[in-house]
Design an enzyme around this catalytic site. Sequence first.
Site, PDB file in Angstrom:
ATOM      1  N   GLU A 155       0.797  -1.238   0.000  1.00 51.22           N
ATOM      2  CA  GLU A 155       0.000   0.000   0.000  1.00 51.22           C
ATOM      3  C   GLU A 155       0.827   1.285   0.000  1.00 51.22           C
ATOM      4  O   GLU A 155       0.580   2.195   0.790  1.00 51.22           O
ATOM      5  CB  GLU A 155      -0.967   0.003   1.198  1.00 51.22           C
ATOM      6  CG  GLU A 155      -1.903  -1.193   1.196  1.00 51.22           C
ATOM      7  CD  GLU A 155      -2.868  -1.221   2.392  1.00 51.22           C
ATOM      8  OE1 GLU A 155      -2.719  -0.393   3.302  1.00 51.22           O
ATOM      9  OE2 GLU A 155      -3.777  -2.073   2.395  1.00 51.22           O
ATOM     10  N   GLU A 261      -5.799 -11.070  -1.231  1.00 47.24           N
ATOM     11  CA  GLU A 261      -6.610 -10.876  -0.014  1.00 47.24           C
ATOM     12  C   GLU A 261      -8.103 -10.894  -0.352  1.00 47.24           C
ATOM     13  O   GLU A 261      -8.867 -10.055   0.118  1.00 47.24           O
ATOM     14  CB  GLU A 261      -6.253  -9.531   0.651  1.00 47.24           C
ATOM     15  CG  GLU A 261      -4.763  -9.368   0.931  1.00 47.24           C
ATOM     16  CD  GLU A 261      -4.412  -8.110   1.712  1.00 47.24           C
ATOM     17  OE1 GLU A 261      -5.322  -7.437   2.237  1.00 47.24           O
ATOM     18  OE2 GLU A 261      -3.217  -7.797   1.796  1.00 47.24           O
TER      19      GLU A 261
HETATM   20  C1  XIL Z   1      -5.720  -6.633   8.522  1.00 47.95           C
HETATM   21  C2  XIL Z   1      -5.962  -7.858   9.393  1.00 47.95           C
HETATM   22  O1  XIL Z   1      -6.836  -8.726   8.721  1.00 47.95           O
HETATM   23  C3  XIL Z   1      -6.530  -7.456  10.727  1.00 47.95           C
HETATM   24  O2  XIL Z   1      -6.598  -8.575  11.606  1.00 47.95           O
HETATM   25  C4  XIL Z   1      -5.679  -6.359  11.371  1.00 47.95           C
HETATM   26  O3  XIL Z   1      -6.297  -5.896  12.535  1.00 47.95           O
HETATM   27  C5  XIL Z   1      -5.451  -5.205  10.408  1.00 47.95           C
HETATM   28  O4  XIL Z   1      -4.916  -5.699   9.198  1.00 47.95           O
HETATM   29  N1  XIL Z   1      -4.972  -4.948   3.760  1.00 47.95           N
HETATM   30  C6  XIL Z   1      -3.834  -5.618   4.156  1.00 47.95           C
HETATM   31  C7  XIL Z   1      -3.874  -6.486   5.351  1.00 47.95           C
HETATM   32  O5  XIL Z   1      -2.819  -5.588   3.443  1.00 47.95           O
HETATM   33  O6  XIL Z   1      -2.649  -6.543   6.017  1.00 47.95           O
HETATM   34  C8  XIL Z   1      -4.970  -6.068   6.313  1.00 47.95           C
HETATM   35  O7  XIL Z   1      -5.046  -7.042   7.353  1.00 47.95           O
HETATM   36  C9  XIL Z   1      -6.283  -5.936   5.580  1.00 47.95           C
HETATM   37  C10 XIL Z   1      -6.204  -4.885   4.495  1.00 47.95           C
END
Ligand code: XIL
Length: 353
Positions: A155, A261
Amino acid sequence: MGIRLRILIGTALLLLGTSLTAAQDTPVPLRELAEKNGIYIGAAVYTPHFGDQNYLKTLGREFNMLTPENEAKPCEIQRQLGKFDFTKFDKLVDFAEANNMKIHGHTLVWHQCVPPWLTNAKFDRDEAIKQLRAHIYTEVGRYKGRVAIWDVVNEAFNDAGGLRETPWKKLIGDDYIELAFQFAHEADPDALLFYNDYSIEETNPKSDEVYAMLQDFIARGIPINGVGFQSHFSVGTVNPRFIAENIQRIGELGLQVQFTEVDVRYGGETTPKILERQASDYAKLMDTCLSSEYCTAFITWGVGDKYTWLRNANLGFFENFTVAPLLFDDDYQPKPAYFSVHDKLEEYASKRG
Ligand code: XIL
């Protein structure tokens, strides 16, 4: 024949008093079908859920790739400067190896999950580069040969354009990204190195900026192997054509793409109709992956709905959505989305012969 149809026929036969063999009764696990297609099917995994046997059983049975949901992030690995804690990530790596799963490491650099020493850092540029190198060398070096893929930077771009003001960018400058890739490559030359982000799945202004960075990295020999599309979608917003175009242009640079994701959320009540629409979006995404030679993995952000990150009350915007975005329901029963992904994998596997 689709798995749903088979189950329907199976049930009918059972009612007729004809027994089915166990093999016909249980869907072939996704991971077997993914293997036939030469891709990985993965899930984000979080160690606090390891006490739940259904969670572990479903994970090991269905998936052949694992992403640490939080365990490998900077604030978990090096909460205090110079003190590294690998206990939780080790647990995940051990589970993955015992279950013959590949690991997609996530993530070495991110503007969230920042340890306090970095938030408050007063380093000059040289010291900051030294600390970035130390973090990456220590983490990647520890798992050399065991973590196949790393999200090196997560990101880094703003939604409205330009590089995000992150702690490392403020201390080092724009080249913190390429330095991170170089350090990761030095620490494990065989690991595949990925840039990961959201809202870059389709061709759009943000993915154009990422694409320009990739072109530049390749032209200057910065080590990079792939791009992760986070793919947090809302029902009805999946545009396969533009995703396919984006995968194609990235692939032509000599890079891989992974859906890293995936989840598909929706607003309102859970009804059979909305679950079918969700299933159709999952099928579109899986189809887009399977139809490109450049797409090498499809990873959902969690195993089942029970522990989805979208149920976390602090997420603001996402709170308006019924948070059942994954392939398995709260009881680990496969949802329509599971069967649509399953059907796609079967369809392509039989085409490949
Ligand atoms: C999220 C996790 O799922 C949560 O448990 C945590 O509290 C915050 O991070 N994009 C990403 C991930 O790249 O690392 C994030 O994961 C979700 C959004």
